[in-house]
Design a protein around this motif. Sequence first.
Motif, short mmCIF file in Angstrom:
data_model
loop_
_atom_site.label_atom_id
_atom_site.label_comp_id
_atom_site.label_asym_id
_atom_site.label_seq_id
_atom_site.Cartn_x
_atom_site.Cartn_y
_atom_site.Cartn_z
N ASP A 1 1.52 1.17 11.53
CA ASP A 1 1.45 1.89 12.81
C ASP A 1 0.09 1.73 13.47
N LYS A 2 -0.94 1.64 12.66
CA LYS A 2 -2.31 1.52 13.15
C LYS A 2 -2.57 0.12 13.73
N LYS B 1 3.34 2.47 5.95
CA LYS B 1 3.82 2.81 7.30
C LYS B 1 2.64 3.15 8.20
N GLN B 2 1.69 3.94 7.71
CA GLN B 2 0.50 4.29 8.50
C GLN B 2 -0.31 3.04 8.83
N LYS B 3 -0.48 2.18 7.85
CA LYS B 3 -1.26 0.95 8.05
C LYS B 3 -0.61 0.07 9.12
N ALA C 1 0.85 -1.21 0.00
CA ALA C 1 0.00 0.00 0.00
C ALA C 1 0.88 1.25 0.00
N PRO C 2 0.39 2.32 -0.66
CA PRO C 2 1.17 3.57 -0.67
C PRO C 2 1.39 4.13 0.74
N ASN C 3 0.44 3.87 1.64
CA ASN C 3 0.54 4.35 3.02
C ASN C 3 0.86 3.20 3.98
#
Length: 170
Positions: A121-122, A117-119, A113-115
């Motif tokens: 971290d969540k 790191k956010q995924k 996924a492009p995000n």
Amino acid sequence: MNKNNIILIGFMGVGKGTIARALFKSSGRFSIDTDDLIESITKKKIKTIFKDEGEPYFRELEKQCALWLEKSITNTVISTGGGFYRQENIKNIGKVVYLKSSFEGILKRINDAPNAKQKLDKRPLLKNLDEAKKLYETRIKEYEKISDVIVNVEARDMEDILKELISKCE
């Protein structure tokens, strides 16, 4: 009463929220997320609730959410947190759809996924992959047992997934 709700269950990162949003775009059926509802009510992130209050408190919030969904929601796609499937009244809320993928397929989906790191971290549970894999192994049997419909989502495009999901839920 037929509530005409579709409840998406499956392991964290399998794509429940993404598929719910895509279903909204293709069918016009409203979409909500149980974790988003809990975050909105408590004004805290899920990982903060777990850290500050513990899992039993979070599961009680999920129970309250499930009771509200059963009483109040119709014709909606409901994406859920990974443990929501344990709610006693889940079958009263709507048709339960298990979005199935291998553990490796889920990790690949998140990392691609492009995000990414956010995924990640969540999802603090994915920091320890051995523990996450054990949890996955436990839950897949339970997901299959509780579900009305199983849709394999691994390495498939969204249009294909939606076609199968809609045809199995009609």
